[in-house]
Design an enzyme around this catalytic site. Structure first.
Site, PDB file in Angstrom:
ATOM      1  N   GLY A 196       0.810  -1.203   0.000  1.00  0.00           N
ATOM      2  CA  GLY A 196       0.000   0.000   0.000  1.00  0.00           C
ATOM      3  C   GLY A 196       0.845   1.254   0.000  1.00  0.00           C
ATOM      4  N   ASP A 197       0.180   2.373   0.269  1.00  0.00           N
ATOM      5  CA  ASP A 197       0.825   3.683   0.301  1.00  0.00           C
ATOM      6  C   ASP A 197       0.852   4.166   1.743  1.00  0.00           C
ATOM      7  OD1 ASP A 197       1.979   6.030  -0.493  1.00  0.00           O
ATOM      8  OD2 ASP A 197       0.419   6.592  -1.916  1.00  0.00           O
ATOM      9  N   PHE A 198       1.320   5.399   1.917  1.00  0.00           N
ATOM     10  CA  PHE A 198       1.422   5.946   3.275  1.00  0.00           C
ATOM     11  C   PHE A 198       0.063   6.008   3.969  1.00  0.00           C
ATOM     12  CE2 PHE A 198       5.049   7.989   0.996  1.00  0.00           C
ATOM     13  CZ  PHE A 198       6.066   7.373   1.703  1.00  0.00           C
ATOM     14  N   HIS A 215      13.218  12.794   2.794  1.00  0.00           N
ATOM     15  CA  HIS A 215      14.006  13.616   1.880  1.00  0.00           C
ATOM     16  C   HIS A 215      13.567  13.465   0.423  1.00  0.00           C
ATOM     17  CE1 HIS A 215      17.456  10.559   0.746  1.00  0.00           C
ATOM     18  NE2 HIS A 215      16.266  10.026   0.627  1.00  0.00           N
TER      19      HIS A 215
END
Length: 310
Positions: A196-198, A215
């Site tokens: 998944g994503d954040f 970063h």
């Protein structure tokens, strides 16, 4: 070419399909850099040059191929980035770094290997007090590695602390590589894998790790990522942010070089400690400690701000 015997220019040229005279010019340059040395029997790799071999202990081959390939091409657009603010990688390849690599399995694997090649920065991380305390907690604890790549860092943490379990969150194409890596090292049974994503941040962990993630992004996206962390973290949880931090006194630092690299290739940036502190505060978090790592790295120890957890 190896470090055991010398190889003549003619033989090397036949092996790599090059013109001997031109190859000799390149080899003289590599000798000047200390990657090869020339003797009576020809050229051989130095200790440093041997790091360019696949399978060598501490191999930097993947890192060299990445920086000598897509990133090298991208740096040709540095002037464009400085003048326009547009990311050079996007300008040259027509899409962002992450989408471009995700569409090419070989390139994606090379990128993950190149990230692992810089793993010397991770050596002291498993001994961080937050991880040691979690490992000593009754009943064990869980470490959540956010966007953990091929599992290099999480594997080190789990190997150092047999009482810990892990969760690795990554994009679908990367999470399977991490699963294979950790299963091969016998750590897969202690780790769950989330594709998944954040926004899919697993809740309820005891220690969260963001290693070389912030970063990659601008400030607004960093705040979003950190808010996902803050929502998932119980009040007692720790967040360990591994990044290079820009020096405040202008001293020489790899962070300054990486700041240019991130600007050109992904549109991200390195930051001063105070800058990170503001981003943490915006997400309801607080910087409570900082410890140095090799290669000018740092572990930023973050917890929920008191007002946020009250």
């Amino acid at each position: 070419m190896d470090s055991e015997r010398g190889v003549g220019v003619e033989e090397l040229a036949r092996a790599v399909g090059a013109r001997p005279r031109n190859l000799a010019t390149l080899l003289r340059y590599l000798a000047m850099l200390g990657a090869v040395t020339e003797g009576r029997d020809g050229f051989r790799l130095t200790e440093s040059g041997a790091l360019l071999r696949a399978g060598a202990p501490g191999s930097m081959r993947a890192l060299a191929l990445m920086y000598g390939g897509p990133f090298y091409e991208s740096f040709a657009g540095l002037v464009h980035t400085v003048r326009t603010g547009q990311v050079a990688f996007d300008h040259l390849f027509g899409e962002n770094h992450f989408d471009h690599f995700a569409r090419d399995p070989q390139l994606a694997e090379l990128f993950d290997q190149s990230m692992a090649a810089g793993s010397a920065m991770f050596d002291p991380v498993p001994a961080h007090p937050a991880l040691t305390a979690a490992a000593e907690a009754p009943g064990g604890a869980t470490v959540v590695d956010v966007a953990g790549g091929n599992g290099e860092l999480l594997g080190r943490i789990l190997a150092a602390h047999p009482s810990l379990n892990g969760v690795l969150l990554e994009r679908p194409h990367a999470v399977e590589a991490a699963r294979r890596r950790l299963e091969e090292t016998g750590l897969g049974t202690r780790c769950a894998f989330v594709a998944g994503d954040f926004a899919d941040m697993p809740a309820g962990g005891d220690v969260y790790v963001l290693s070389r993630i912030l970063h990659d992004w601008d400030d607004e996206r960093c705040r979003e990522i950190l808010r996902h962390c803050a929502r998932a973290m119980p009040d007692h949880a720790d967040l360990l942010v591994v990044e290079r931090v820009l020096p405040c006194d202008g001293s020489v630092s790899l962070a300054t070089a990486w700041d240019l690299h991130m600007m050109c290739n992904v549109g991200g940036r390195e930051r001063h400690a105070a800058h990170y502190g503001r981003l943490f505060a915006d997400a309801g978090l607080a910087l409570v400690g900082r410890s140095p790592l090799p290669l000018d790295g740092n572990v930023l120890h973050v917890r929920k701000a008191r007002s946020a957890s009250a």
